[in-house]
Design a protein around this motif. Sequence first.
Motif, PDB file in Angstrom:
ATOM      1  N   ALA A 203       1.282  -0.458  -0.487  1.00  0.00           N
ATOM      2  CA  ALA A 203       0.293   0.605  -0.344  1.00  0.00           C
ATOM      3  C   ALA A 203       0.847   1.031  -0.011  1.00  0.00           C
ATOM      4  CB  ALA A 203      -1.276   0.252   1.051  1.00  0.00           C
ATOM      5  N   GLU A 204       2.082   0.914   0.616  1.00  0.00           N
ATOM      6  CA  GLU A 204       3.194   2.537   0.994  1.00  0.00           C
ATOM      7  C   GLU A 204       3.356   2.837  -0.537  1.00  0.00           C
ATOM      8  OE1 GLU A 204       5.112   2.790   3.880  1.00  0.00           O
ATOM      9  OE2 GLU A 204       4.119   2.045   5.293  1.00  0.00           O
ATOM     10  N   ALA A 205       3.838   1.389  -1.627  1.00  0.00           N
ATOM     11  CA  ALA A 205       4.421   1.205  -2.965  1.00  0.00           C
ATOM     12  C   ALA A 205       3.685   2.086  -3.884  1.00  0.00           C
ATOM     13  CB  ALA A 205       4.856   0.401  -2.262  1.00  0.00           C
ATOM     14  N   LEU A 206       2.374   1.474  -3.194  1.00  0.00           N
ATOM     15  CA  LEU A 206       1.415   2.304  -4.030  1.00  0.00           C
ATOM     16  C   LEU A 206       0.795   4.052  -4.136  1.00  0.00           C
ATOM     17  CD1 LEU A 206      -0.985   2.078  -6.966  1.00  0.00           C
ATOM     18  CD2 LEU A 206      -2.289   0.750  -4.752  1.00  0.00           C
ATOM     19  N   THR A 207       1.157   4.007  -3.146  1.00  0.00           N
ATOM     20  CA  THR A 207       1.233   5.252  -2.225  1.00  0.00           C
ATOM     21  C   THR A 207       2.392   6.213  -3.063  1.00  0.00           C
ATOM     22  OG1 THR A 207      -0.268   4.730  -0.578  1.00  0.00           O
ATOM     23  CG2 THR A 207       0.825   7.385  -0.746  1.00  0.00           C
ATOM     24  N   THR A 208       3.341   5.384  -2.706  1.00  0.00           N
ATOM     25  CA  THR A 208       4.824   7.099  -3.156  1.00  0.00           C
ATOM     26  C   THR A 208       4.293   6.723  -4.918  1.00  0.00           C
ATOM     27  OG1 THR A 208       5.600   5.620  -1.738  1.00  0.00           O
ATOM     28  CG2 THR A 208       6.877   6.508  -3.460  1.00  0.00           C
ATOM     29  N   ALA A 209       4.166   6.050  -5.683  1.00  0.00           N
ATOM     30  CA  ALA A 209       3.685   5.753  -7.280  1.00  0.00           C
ATOM     31  C   ALA A 209       2.756   6.264  -7.295  1.00  0.00           C
ATOM     32  CB  ALA A 209       4.006   4.078  -7.170  1.00  0.00           C
ATOM     33  N   LEU A 210       1.844   7.005  -7.502  1.00  0.00           N
ATOM     34  CA  LEU A 210       0.687   7.762  -7.813  1.00  0.00           C
ATOM     35  C   LEU A 210       1.162   9.506  -7.274  1.00  0.00           C
ATOM     36  CD1 LEU A 210      -2.728   5.687  -6.275  1.00  0.00           C
ATOM     37  CD2 LEU A 210      -1.795   6.118  -8.319  1.00  0.00           C
ATOM     38  N   LEU A 211       1.567   9.122  -5.780  1.00  0.00           N
ATOM     39  CA  LEU A 211       2.297  10.175  -5.845  1.00  0.00           C
ATOM     40  C   LEU A 211       3.209  10.582  -6.611  1.00  0.00           C
ATOM     41  CD1 LEU A 211       2.665  10.196  -1.137  1.00  0.00           C
ATOM     42  CD2 LEU A 211       1.425  11.617  -3.445  1.00  0.00           C
ATOM     43  N   ALA A 212       4.025  10.066  -7.138  1.00  0.00           N
ATOM     44  CA  ALA A 212       5.242  10.529  -8.280  1.00  0.00           C
ATOM     45  C   ALA A 212       4.219  10.726  -9.232  1.00  0.00           C
ATOM     46  CB  ALA A 212       5.873   9.287  -8.178  1.00  0.00           C
ATOM     47  N   VAL A 213       3.649   9.884  -9.657  1.00  0.00           N
ATOM     48  CA  VAL A 213       2.699  10.200 -10.958  1.00  0.00           C
ATOM     49  C   VAL A 213       2.061  10.866 -11.105  1.00  0.00           C
ATOM     50  CG1 VAL A 213       0.649   9.608 -12.654  1.00  0.00           C
ATOM     51  CG2 VAL A 213       1.856   8.068 -11.750  1.00  0.00           C
ATOM     52  N   GLY A 214       1.594  11.973  -9.901  1.00  0.00           N
ATOM     53  CA  GLY A 214       0.659  13.155  -9.742  1.00  0.00           C
ATOM     54  C   GLY A 214       1.350  14.299  -9.828  1.00  0.00           C
ATOM     55  N   PHE A 215       2.646  14.273  -9.339  1.00  0.00           N
ATOM     56  CA  PHE A 215       4.452  14.637  -8.959  1.00  0.00           C
ATOM     57  C   PHE A 215       4.462  16.216 -10.455  1.00  0.00           C
ATOM     58  CE2 PHE A 215       8.670  16.046  -9.427  1.00  0.00           C
ATOM     59  CZ  PHE A 215       8.762  17.020  -9.469  1.00  0.00           C
ATOM     60  N   ALA A 216       4.666  14.005 -11.322  1.00  0.00           N
ATOM     61  CA  ALA A 216       4.855  14.394 -12.777  1.00  0.00           C
ATOM     62  C   ALA A 216       3.959  14.968 -13.655  1.00  0.00           C
ATOM     63  CB  ALA A 216       5.068  13.267 -13.462  1.00  0.00           C
ATOM     64  N   LEU A 217       2.833  14.471 -13.391  1.00  0.00           N
ATOM     65  CA  LEU A 217       1.292  15.829 -14.493  1.00  0.00           C
ATOM     66  C   LEU A 217       1.354  17.478 -13.541  1.00  0.00           C
ATOM     67  CD1 LEU A 217      -1.166  12.833 -13.544  1.00  0.00           C
ATOM     68  CD2 LEU A 217       0.000  13.653 -15.953  1.00  0.00           C
ATOM     69  N   LEU A 218       1.443  17.268 -11.960  1.00  0.00           N
ATOM     70  CA  LEU A 218       1.705  19.095 -11.827  1.00  0.00           C
ATOM     71  C   LEU A 218       2.307  19.785 -12.308  1.00  0.00           C
ATOM     72  CD1 LEU A 218       0.357  21.076  -9.736  1.00  0.00           C
ATOM     73  CD2 LEU A 218       2.128  20.209  -8.025  1.00  0.00           C
TER      74      LEU A 218
END
Length: 441
Positions: A203-218
């Motif tokens: 779950a933490e790995a998935l959260t980290t990956a989603l945050l990284a994708v969100g960072f790149a999109l932002l």
Amino acid sequence: MAMAAASDPLPDLLVAIPVVIILCTLGARLVRRAGQPPVVGEMAVGLLLGPSFLGWLWPGAQAWLFPPSALPYLGLLGNLGLLVFMFLVGHELRIGSLVTQTGTAALVSMASVVLPLGLGTLLALGMYGSFAPEGVARLPFVLFIAVAMSITAFPVMARILADRGMDRTRVGALALACAAFDDVTAWCLLAGVVAVSTAGSPAEALTTALLAVGFALLMGGVLRPLLARLAARAGRASTDGRVLVLLFSGLCLSALTTDLIGVHALFGAFVFGAVTPRGNPVIEDQAARLRAFAVPLLLPLFFVTTGLRADVSLLAADPVQWLWAGAVLVVAVVAKWGGGAGAARLSGQSWRDAMSIGALMNCRGLTELIVLNVGLGLGVIGRDLFTILVLMALATTVVTSPALNRIRRGMRDGEERRPEEAPAGTRPPEGARAAGAVPAP
């Protein structure tokens, strides 16, 4: 007061830094005369100053040159230069051109990533019992080795092609397009490996990956247009240091953000470079100023810290280690060279062009060292495997230019420089030569 003075690392740094810079510069010039990219000389100097040579031949000299009190600061300054390098790599990549790749470029790009990932996975499964540090799970270890096998050094390749006058040919443009795709893919995969390695649960790995994708999109959706407007203003204003401050502060804050997210600071600097507007004279001028300082003065410190972490003596006592080193080299060459050449041949390229593309895709250079240091810092690999992979990176980089010489020897005079050979969508962007000079590797 005497104790404070004795612990002050500044005098040690004032000795070590100029020695490293001068030796790396001399090493780069020496190998350049032999037809090698400068990064080969810098990598070799780093290894020679480490325990593999200087520490073995003259331990007292190495201890005097690199005392323990100075090592953290040398690493810090080297990492700062590395962040600037990653910003410059991201800035030189033309992300939009990746979408318009020809079928050949797309096929070669996919093959030169997928095959190394597959063979690297099989290799890592065999190495896990012998090389995985205690407490490291199988998944992060296997994923890291697979990614390490899939690396191609886009800046080093660009430098090799520019030096040979091949950057405007069909073959050179195709290889650059493939390497650019591989570069972006590798950093995304590495970010995923870091997320898996540092997370305590799926779950933490998935959260980290989603945050990284969100960072790149932002960064792409919000910061990129904002930077474009600021760049347009700067283009109409008088040039001063404000843009330089903005670029350096931006790359540092972006690196901090991804470090806090858990996907490593290098990813943030790379993304910030990718979204920084291109073509604006003021931006390009300030980026060149960053390059002129960080690349020749700070980046050599990264090479020497890498050399200090690698130790060939760890392999010397065990012949089995050298067998594994040979296996790593064979898998690395077969996966990248074979994958790239095979895909190019299947897409209709001649054997000579296909083998040239494969040889170029096999070049790993500085990019591989960056990835390996990330793995060592995470504790996913130990110093023995780190040393093996560093030697593989050096060997695959050294062989690139001689291999191209041999492959292209039969070409007709003038064939290398026909720009009309590069089809639309595969031509390297303006600045590809500069990309090769990013680390001067």
